[in-house]
Design an enzyme around this catalytic site. Structure first.
Site, PDB file in Angstrom:
ATOM      1  NE  ARG A  34      -4.348  -1.329   0.032  1.00 41.61           N
ATOM      2  CZ  ARG A  34      -4.334  -2.229  -0.916  1.00 41.61           C
ATOM      3  NH1 ARG A  34      -3.269  -2.476  -1.886  1.00 41.61           N
ATOM      4  NH2 ARG A  34      -5.524  -2.928  -0.737  1.00 41.61           N
ATOM      5  CG  ASP A  72       1.865  -2.515  -8.284  1.00 37.38           C
ATOM      6  OD1 ASP A  72       1.929  -2.315  -9.476  1.00 37.38           O
ATOM      7  OD2 ASP A  72       0.818  -3.189  -7.571  1.00 37.38           O
ATOM      8  CD  GLU A 127      -2.648   3.034  -5.428  1.00 43.64           C
ATOM      9  OE1 GLU A 127      -1.560   2.839  -5.148  1.00 43.64           O
ATOM     10  OE2 GLU A 127      -3.625   2.421  -5.395  1.00 43.64           O
ATOM     11  CG  HIS A 148      -2.568  -0.899  -6.777  1.00 37.52           C
ATOM     12  ND1 HIS A 148      -3.255  -0.371  -5.827  1.00 37.52           N
ATOM     13  CD2 HIS A 148      -2.974  -2.181  -6.553  1.00 37.52           C
ATOM     14  CE1 HIS A 148      -3.367  -1.150  -4.952  1.00 37.52           C
ATOM     15  NE2 HIS A 148      -3.115  -2.305  -5.312  1.00 37.52           N
TER      16      HIS A 148
HETATM   17  P1  NAD Z   1      -1.779 -11.016   5.136  1.00 35.65           P
HETATM   18  O1  NAD Z   1      -3.114 -10.688   5.821  1.00 35.65           O
HETATM   19  O2  NAD Z   1      -2.078 -12.462   4.543  1.00 35.65           O
HETATM   20  O3  NAD Z   1      -0.646 -10.728   5.627  1.00 35.65           O
HETATM   21  C1  NAD Z   1      -0.126  -9.490   6.249  1.00 35.65           C
HETATM   22  C2  NAD Z   1       1.051  -9.897   7.085  1.00 35.65           C
HETATM   23  O4  NAD Z   1       1.651  -8.729   7.662  1.00 35.65           O
HETATM   24  C3  NAD Z   1       0.532 -10.717   8.292  1.00 35.65           C
HETATM   25  O5  NAD Z   1       1.376 -11.738   8.774  1.00 35.65           O
HETATM   26  C4  NAD Z   1       0.665  -9.726   9.515  1.00 35.65           C
HETATM   27  O6  NAD Z   1       0.923 -10.324  10.726  1.00 35.65           O
HETATM   28  C5  NAD Z   1       1.770  -8.800   9.039  1.00 35.65           C
HETATM   29  N1  NAD Z   1       1.777  -7.438   9.870  1.00 35.65           N
HETATM   30  C6  NAD Z   1       0.684  -6.785  10.567  1.00 35.65           C
HETATM   31  N2  NAD Z   1       1.263  -5.997  10.976  1.00 35.65           N
HETATM   32  C7  NAD Z   1       2.489  -5.717  10.682  1.00 35.65           C
HETATM   33  C8  NAD Z   1       3.647  -4.956  10.928  1.00 35.65           C
HETATM   34  N3  NAD Z   1       3.329  -3.896  11.687  1.00 35.65           N
HETATM   35  N4  NAD Z   1       4.800  -5.106  10.530  1.00 35.65           N
HETATM   36  C9  NAD Z   1       5.079  -6.050   9.605  1.00 35.65           C
HETATM   37  N5  NAD Z   1       3.982  -7.148   9.615  1.00 35.65           N
HETATM   38  C10 NAD Z   1       2.825  -6.981   9.845  1.00 35.65           C
HETATM   39  O7  NAD Z   1      -2.028  -9.927   3.771  1.00 35.65           O
HETATM   40  P2  NAD Z   1      -1.610 -10.522   2.240  1.00 35.65           P
HETATM   41  O8  NAD Z   1      -2.735 -10.854   1.526  1.00 35.65           O
HETATM   42  O9  NAD Z   1      -0.414 -10.982   2.244  1.00 35.65           O
HETATM   43  O10 NAD Z   1      -1.457  -8.896   1.492  1.00 35.65           O
HETATM   44  C11 NAD Z   1      -0.336  -8.197   2.120  1.00 35.65           C
HETATM   45  C12 NAD Z   1      -0.689  -6.800   1.590  1.00 35.65           C
HETATM   46  O11 NAD Z   1      -0.535  -6.648   0.148  1.00 35.65           O
HETATM   47  C13 NAD Z   1      -2.279  -6.101   1.660  1.00 35.65           C
HETATM   48  O12 NAD Z   1      -2.480  -5.743   2.923  1.00 35.65           O
HETATM   49  C14 NAD Z   1      -2.453  -5.443   0.659  1.00 35.65           C
HETATM   50  O13 NAD Z   1      -2.340  -3.995   1.252  1.00 35.65           O
HETATM   51  C15 NAD Z   1      -1.281  -5.611  -0.273  1.00 35.65           C
HETATM   52  N6  NAD Z   1      -1.924  -6.169  -1.628  1.00 35.65           N
HETATM   53  C16 NAD Z   1      -1.355  -5.461  -2.782  1.00 35.65           C
HETATM   54  C17 NAD Z   1      -1.967  -5.731  -4.027  1.00 35.65           C
HETATM   55  C18 NAD Z   1      -1.549  -5.095  -5.264  1.00 35.65           C
HETATM   56  O14 NAD Z   1      -2.286  -5.216  -6.435  1.00 35.65           O
HETATM   57  N7  NAD Z   1      -0.347  -4.359  -5.208  1.00 35.65           N
HETATM   58  C19 NAD Z   1      -2.888  -6.957  -3.956  1.00 35.65           C
HETATM   59  C20 NAD Z   1      -3.227  -7.660  -3.114  1.00 35.65           C
HETATM   60  C21 NAD Z   1      -2.653  -7.274  -1.675  1.00 35.65           C
END
Ligand code: NAD
Length: 353
Positions: A234, A258, A263, A295
Site C-alpha cells: 500500500r 506498484d 495514487e 497498482h
Molecule cells: P496477509 O493479511 O496475509 O499478511 C499480512 C502480514 O502482515 C501478516 O502476517 C501480519 O501479521 C503482518 N503484519 C501486520 N502488521 C505488521 C507490522 N506492523 N509489521 C510487519 N508485518 C505486519 O496479507 P497479504 O494477502 O499477504 O497482503 C499483504 C498486503 O498486500 C495487503 O495488506 C495489501 O495491502 C497488499 N496487496 C496489494 C496488491 C496489489 O495489487 N499491489 C494486491 C493484494 C494485496
C-alpha cells in the site's frame, strides 16, 4: 441482490458478468469511484461493491446506510479505505476477498526487483531506439543478497519461497512470526536489524496506523547505502518525500513501486494527454533507478476471476444468511489480522490461486 459495482473497468465487468452466471445477482456497473459525491448512485441497491481506491470513510458509510445498503463487498484484500467500525455500527456487513491470488502479487514483486535491478525498463527503450550500449544498466546478482520481507502473510510467504529459489539470504519482520516461513530458511529479526542488514527490503504488511510510513527518513537512516526498496503493498507504507531524498543522496540504489501514497488521483486511468499536477510523483519519475507500475500486481487472469467469484459468492452467502469467513468486523481487523499466531498452520494460502 441488487449490487452497485463502483470503479468498474471493462475487465472487471467481463469477469463479474461471467461469475454472475452462477449467482444471478442484479449488477449495476458504475465507472465512478465511490466517494461522497457518488454514493447516491447506490440508491435502490442492497449492496455496494468497491475497489481499492474507492473512499468508504465515515461519511460515505453513513450515506450508504441511509440509502438502505446492507452489504459492502470489497473486490480487494486490503480494507484500509473502509471505516469498518462505522459500517458495523450502522448494520452494514463488510466482506472482502482475502486472497485472490497471492501468487500474482508475489510474482510481480520479484519481477519488479529484477526489472529495476537490471534496468529492464531502460533497456527496453534503448534497444527499440537502436541504442545497444550497456552503460547505466549494471545490476547485481540477487543470489546471496540479503532480502528483508516485512510482513510474512500470504504474499510475503510466497515471495520468500520464490526468492529462496534465487539463493537469497532471507530475513523477515512480522509481529506474528510463522514457523512455516522459518522452514523456507527465513530468519525473523526485529525491524531495526532488518533495516541494518538487508540489501533489498520488500513490503508485504497491511496499511495500519502502525505501518503508515514504516519507510521514512529515520528508517532509511538505518539502512545500508544503495538499498533496494520494493513496495507492492500500500502506498502510504512509504514516505515518498523521504525516499526522494534517499534517492538523491544515493542511500536508495533502487526503488520499485506498484503503489503510491496519492495514487487515487492517478492510477487506473489513462492520463497520457493530461498534465500530471502531482509534483512529488513527477519527481519520482525522473530517477533512472525508479520503476513504477500502476497498482497492477494483482492483475492476472486468475486473480480477476477469483476476485469476481469470491465477491459474488460473498453476496450470495450474505443473501442466504450464511457466513463465509470473509467478513470484516472491528474485532478481526486489529493488528494480527490475516496472520496466524506462532506455530499454527497458515490459512488457505496454498489453494487460493
Ligand atoms: P496477509 O493479511 O496475509 O499478511 C499480512 C502480514 O502482515 C501478516 O502476517 C501480519 O501479521 C503482518 N503484519 C501486520 N502488521 C505488521 C507490522 N506492523 N509489521 C510487519 N508485518 C505486519 O496479507 P497479504 O494477502 O499477504 O497482503 C499483504 C498486503 O498486500 C495487503 O495488506 C495489501 O495491502 C497488499 N496487496 C496489494 C496488491 C496489489 O495489487 N499491489 C494486491 C493484494 C494485496
Amino acid at each position: 441482490m441488487r449490487i452497485a459495482v463502483y470503479s468498474t473497468k471493462p475487465y472487471d465487468r467481463k469477469a463479474l458478468e461471467e461469475a454472475n452466471e452462477r449467482h444471478g445477482h442484479e449488477l449495476t456497473f458504475l465507472e465512478a469511484r465511490l466517494q461522497a459525491n457518488t454514493a447516491a448512485l447506490a440508491d435502490g441497491h442492497d449492496a455496494v461493491c468497491a475497489f481499492v481506491n474507492d473512499q468508504v470513510g465515515t461519511d460515505v458509510v453513513h450515506q450508504l446506510a441511509d440509502q438502505g445498503v446492507e452489504l459492502l463487498t470489497l473486490r480487494s484484500a486490503g480494507f484500509n479505505h473502509v471505516d469498518i467500525d462505522t459500517a458495523t455500527e450502522r448494520g452494514i456487513t463488510v466482506v472482502r476477498v482475502p486472497a485472490y491470488s497471492p501468487y500474482a502479487v508475489a510474482e510481480h514483486t520479484v519481477g519488479l526487483m529484477i526489472a529495476v535491478n537490471r534496468r529492464l525498463h531502460r533497456a527496453y527503450n534503448r534497444v527499440r531506439d537502436g541504442n545497444f550500449a550497456l552503460e547505466g544498466l549494471l545490476g547485481f546478482d540477487l543470489r546471496s543478497k540479503r532480502v528483508g520481507i516485512i510482513g510474512t502473510g500470504k504474499i510475503g510467504q510466497i515471495t520468500a519461497r520464490i526468492l529462496r529459489g534465487f539463493g537469497c539470504s532471507l530475513r523477515a519482520y512480522d509481529p506474528y512470526p510463522n514457523d512455516e516461513v522459518r522452514d523456507y530458511g527465513v530468519r525473523y529479526v526485529d525491524l531495526d536489524t532488518l533495516f541494518a542488514e538487508c540489501d533489498v527490503i520488500t513490503l508485504h504488511c497491511p496499511l495500519t496506523p502502525d505501518t503508515h510510513h514504516i519507510i521514512d527518513e529515520e528508517a532509511l537512516s538505518k539502512m545500508r547505502d544503495g538499498v533496494m526498496i520494493v513496495n507492492t503493498s500500500r502506498g502510504p507504507l512509504v514516505d515518498t518525500v523521504a525516499v526522494i531524498e534517499g534517492l538523491k543522496s544515493g542511500k536508495i540504489g533502487n526503488l520499485a513501486l506498484d503503489v503510491y501514497e496519492e495514487e487515487g488521483d492517478l492510477f487506473f486511468e489513462d492520463l497520457s494527454d493530461r498534465v500530471i499536477t502531482d509534483d512529488v510523483f513527477s519527481r519520482l519519475l525522473t530517477f533512472p533507478n525508479v520503476l513504477i507500475t500502476a497498482h497492477q500486481a494483482f492483475f492476472t487472469q486468475e486473480a480477476l476471476s477469483n476476485i469476481a467469484e469470491t465477491t459474488l459468492n460473498n453476496a450470495t452467502a450474505y443473501g442466504r444468511g450464511d457466513r463465509t469467513g470473509n467478513e470484516l468486523t472491528p474485532e478481526n481487523i486489529r493488528p494480527n489480522h490475516g496472520s496466524q499466531p506462532e506455530g499454527e498452520e497458515p490459512a488457505e494460502h496454498e489453494h487460493q490461486g
